[in-house]
Design a protein around this motif. Structure first.
Motif, mmCIF file in Angstrom:
data_model
loop_
_atom_site.group_PDB
_atom_site.id
_atom_site.type_symbol
_atom_site.label_atom_id
_atom_site.label_comp_id
_atom_site.label_asym_id
_atom_site.label_seq_id
_atom_site.Cartn_x
_atom_site.Cartn_y
_atom_site.Cartn_z
ATOM 1 N N LEU A 386 -107.089 -79.131 -8.402
ATOM 2 C CA LEU A 386 -108.281 -79.657 -7.583
ATOM 3 C C LEU A 386 -108.027 -81.117 -6.979
ATOM 4 C CD1 LEU A 386 -110.915 -79.457 -6.420
ATOM 5 C CD2 LEU A 386 -111.817 -80.407 -8.618
ATOM 6 N N PRO A 387 -107.369 -81.293 -5.824
ATOM 7 C CA PRO A 387 -106.948 -82.413 -5.315
ATOM 8 C C PRO A 387 -108.424 -83.221 -4.599
ATOM 9 C CG PRO A 387 -106.259 -80.825 -3.611
ATOM 10 C CD PRO A 387 -106.946 -80.226 -5.035
ATOM 11 N N ASP A 388 -108.021 -84.574 -4.295
ATOM 12 C CA ASP A 388 -108.923 -85.341 -3.422
ATOM 13 C C ASP A 388 -110.077 -85.550 -4.299
ATOM 14 O OD1 ASP A 388 -107.345 -85.656 -0.804
ATOM 15 O OD2 ASP A 388 -107.725 -83.769 -0.668
ATOM 16 N N THR A 389 -110.145 -85.676 -5.682
ATOM 17 C CA THR A 389 -111.276 -85.566 -6.431
ATOM 18 C C THR A 389 -111.038 -86.625 -7.634
ATOM 19 O OG1 THR A 389 -111.768 -83.214 -6.115
ATOM 20 C CG2 THR A 389 -112.741 -84.319 -7.983
ATOM 21 N N LYS A 390 -112.057 -87.400 -7.700
ATOM 22 C CA LYS A 390 -112.070 -88.522 -8.723
ATOM 23 C C LYS A 390 -112.893 -88.137 -9.865
ATOM 24 C CE LYS A 390 -112.065 -91.984 -5.206
ATOM 25 N NZ LYS A 390 -112.691 -93.393 -4.557
ATOM 26 N N ALA A 391 -112.439 -88.344 -11.070
ATOM 27 C CA ALA A 391 -112.954 -88.373 -12.231
ATOM 28 C C ALA A 391 -113.897 -89.502 -12.704
ATOM 29 C CB ALA A 391 -112.224 -87.956 -13.466
ATOM 30 N N GLU A 392 -115.252 -89.315 -12.637
ATOM 31 C CA GLU A 392 -115.963 -90.616 -12.741
ATOM 32 C C GLU A 392 -116.475 -90.834 -14.203
ATOM 33 O OE1 GLU A 392 -120.243 -91.733 -10.753
ATOM 34 O OE2 GLU A 392 -120.355 -90.188 -11.766
ATOM 35 N N ARG A 393 -116.634 -89.900 -15.127
ATOM 36 C CA ARG A 393 -116.951 -90.473 -16.650
ATOM 37 C C ARG A 393 -116.825 -88.800 -17.402
ATOM 38 N NH1 ARG A 393 -122.242 -88.908 -17.845
ATOM 39 N NH2 ARG A 393 -123.564 -88.644 -16.054
ATOM 40 N N ILE A 394 -116.534 -89.314 -18.484
ATOM 41 C CA ILE A 394 -116.519 -88.004 -19.599
ATOM 42 C C ILE A 394 -118.039 -87.893 -20.105
ATOM 43 C CG2 ILE A 394 -115.542 -87.164 -21.564
ATOM 44 C CD1 ILE A 394 -113.082 -89.054 -21.150
#
Length: 671
Positions: A386-394
């Motif tokens: 899954l590109p162009d996607t940021k992980a914000e938090r767990i």
């Protein structure tokens, strides 16, 4: 196109460009340079664009406000020289680094054609003609030379690349980051039967989408368009932000820590150091992980023909220098060709040495993780990307034993759309030192981002006599090295845009050096700055130690300059802020002792940030345990260079991959 700068900023940029080329012939107009700058920052955008807008306003004030643009070119150049080039004020020295952007956007000029990166449309590129440069497609290759043609069949299948419409609600394991650490971890975990989602903040660029328009590729594939800096702006920190991470845009250098015969015998034992500070990893298992990665990537010493100019220049120069130095350290130094994951060598798929490694390989010949681990994980074991996607938090829940357990991760999709994806089994964090530290901090893990190390680099360019050798740019970017013990010397050469940004000098001096593009040879120093930094407010704060680091920096720069002269150079251009020239008749050690008083006096960069989430048996001294699991959690692993407890002193790609394999190659890494 909508300009990323207002009218006043554009006017100032044009005036600044004209001043920086005072006394030089310009093959394109200042307006064209400004347009190239706009193209760069239009692609980069975000906080970096905001930062450069603020810098332009500040620099204009320092140079006299509106009076600067109204002055003639000679007057503007004089102000630049007095207030920026020769300044010892840290703020003004930081501002002076804008010159590198202007020069890069002149020498990175590209003429549009029928297709992106059209080389045919640039046969008569006026800037290339001015410096005597030929694009790879039009270089003559004779018998025994590697043709510059694509290798197919290695890329990720687009069917395995997800978007918002095909993303599932849950997976067994979510891997954050698709670079060296994330790709190896994703492959190993998927091979054990888990469903795996690989999340990447950057875009998906298979080899056939990559081309030789440097400005376009660097803006697209690097974090902040290769303009990411430390908080004090003294260090440029190069990191990939694309599928494959930095393995997509690096030189493929593969060195093990303390490899017998390839490491200086007096160099610090890295794994012993780790054990002494609470991270006693299994050395045999770790080297077995190196072996596994080597087999997957075809790592082997490169063919000397691929580094035929700068490679032997450094090797022969070192031999001549060391033979006369009389220093025991120099006599024990290791001189060799790099091992790389390009090819493999001596096959029809070997590196075609186009010289554009740092802006991506359009020919599919680099065996990066996007050509090996990632396609295999997707094709053979069902992983998805899954590109162009940021992980914000767990998102956490409490496990039966009271520890925290990752339940899900909040992702930010294009368009600022937030979704929560459940991780049924576990989570792997592998976004790199800065990004991983930020994600863990946002997820309420205390103490992240401390004791960051850098392998600090700085170039020294040398002018060779006219008619010596061929065109220095017609080769692989980096090919040979010398391990001196306290530091490494590494040969390198860059295409026009990148070379212009690192070439020291101002005004006509800079232009004259670039006109000798085929005659200059280049190499750089690489020395370990151990645990000097921390991640603060989403950026790296880093400061060299005046007692321990600056003497090494001066010695390394002086030694490399002497090596250039031993190889026949007639003058050298170390990467000093003022752009001074060094000649063979000078007292070189005394010159550098005077020229480098502080880190602001020299251009410094790093492609190898590591640490920040160190391995340690003691939770009060590290973020992850000996299995790379975050302390106090049941199912979160960190498998990138951020877990290194101290500086590894060599290029980090292979060691990062080995660490990821070490953490996930065993059965049930979440058990």
């Amino acid at each position: 196109m909508t300009a990323p700068f207002n009218f006043g900023q554009l006017r100032f940029l044009k005036a600044l460009t004209e001043a920086l080329f005072h006394g030089a012939d310009m093959a394109i107009t200042a307006d064209q340079v400004v347009d190239n700058i706009c193209q760069l920052f239009d692609k980069v955008g975000g906080t970096k664009l905001d930062e450069i807008r603020l810098s332009l306003t500040a620099i204009e004030v320092v140079l006299g406000g509106p009076f600067f643009t109204e002055d003639d070119v000679a007057g503007r150049a004089a102000k630049l020289k007095n207030r920026l080039q020769n300044s010892q004020i840290d703020l003004f020295q930081d501002m002076a680094r804008l010159r590198g952007i202007v020069y890069a956007c002149y020498y990175g000029h590209w003429q549009s054609g029928l297709t992106p990166g059209d080389q045919d449309a640039n046969v008569a590129n006026p800037v290339h003609r001015q410096i005597g440069f030929t694009l790879p497609k039009h270089r003559a290759r004779g018998a025994g030379e590697m043709p510059i043609t694509p290798v197919t069949g290695r890329e990720i299948d687009p069917a395995h690349v997800l978007d918002a419409t095909t993303l599932g609600d849950e997976y067994d394991v979510v891997v954050i980051g698709s670079g060296a650490g994330g790709a190896v971890a994703a492959h190993n975990i998927a091979a054990q039967g888990y469903t795996v989602l690989i999340v990447e903040a950057g875009p998906f660029y298979p080899s056939h989408k990559i081309h030789h328009h440097e400005l376009d590729m660097i803006a697209s594939l690097y974090k902040h368009g290769a303009l990411q800096t430390s908080t004090n702006r003294d260090f440029v920190v190069f990191q990939g932000r694309c599928v494959g991470g930095s393995s997509t845009i690096n030189n493929g250098i593969c060195l093990r820590v303390n490899e017998a015969g390839r490491t200086h015998p007096d160099a610090q034992d890295v794994l012993a150091k780790w054990a002494s500070i609470g991270a006693p990893i299994d050395a045999a298992a770790f080297h077995a992980s190196y072996d596994a990665v080597q087999a997957k990537l075809g790592i082997a010493p490169i063919e000397p023909r691929s580094g035929r100019h700068n490679g032997p220049h450094l090797i022969e120069g070192w031999k001549a220098y060391a033979g006369a130095s009389g220093r025991p350290r120099d006599a024990r130094a290791i001189t060799d060709w790099f091992a790389k994951n390009f090819g493999p060598p001596n096959t029809p798929n070997a590196c075609a040495y186009c010289g554009y490694c740092n802006s991506g390989c359009p020919y599919g010949r680099r065996m990066g993780v996007a050509q090996t681990y990632l396609p295999a994980a997707c094709r053979d074991y069902g992983a998805r990307l899954l590109p162009d996607t940021k992980a914000e938090r767990i998102v956490w829940q409490t496990a039966y034993d009271g520890r925290r357990e990752a339940e899900a991760v909040v992702l930010i999709l294009p368009g600022d759309v937030r979704v929560m994806v459940r991780a049924r089994v576990g989570l792997v964090v592998a976004g790199g030192t800065i990004a991983s530290s930020k994600l863990l901090d946002r997820s309420d893990i205390d103490g992240t981002g401390y004791q960051v190390s850098l392998n600090v680099a700085s170039p020294v360019v040398a002018l060779l006599p006219d008619g010596v050798g061929g065109d220095a740019w017609d080769e692989d970017q980096m090919s040979s090295y010398v391990d001196v013990g306290d530091y490494l010397l590494e040969s390198h050469f860059q295409p026009p845009m990148s070379m212009a940004s690192l070439m020291p000098g101002w005004f006509a001096d800079h232009a004259d050096r670039m006109k000798n593009f085929g005659r200059v040879h280049s190499a750089g120093i690489l020395f370990p700055a151990d645990r000097r930094g921390r991640v603060v407010n989403d950026k790296l704060q880093f400061q060299l130690d005046a007692t321990d680091d600056l003497p090494v920096l001066r010695d390394a720069m002086a030694t490399l300059t002497k090596v250039h002269f031993a190889a026949g150079a007639i003058e050298c251009y170390p990467a000093l802020a003022k752009g001074q020239v060094v000649t063979p008749d000078m007292d070189i050690d005394a010159f550098f002792a005077d020229a480098i008083r502080e880190q602001d006096d020299v251009t410094l960069s790093s492609s190898h940030p590591h640490g920040g989430n160190a391995i340690n048996v003691d939770p009060s001294h590290g973020i992850v345990d000996l299995d790379c699991r975050v302390h106090g959690t049941t199912n979160v692993l960190v498998t990138d260079a951020s877990v290194f407890p101290s500086c590894i002193r060599v290029n980090a790609q292979w060691t990062t991959m080995a660490m990821a394999h070490y953490a996930t190659g065993r059965s049930d890494p979440f058990g």
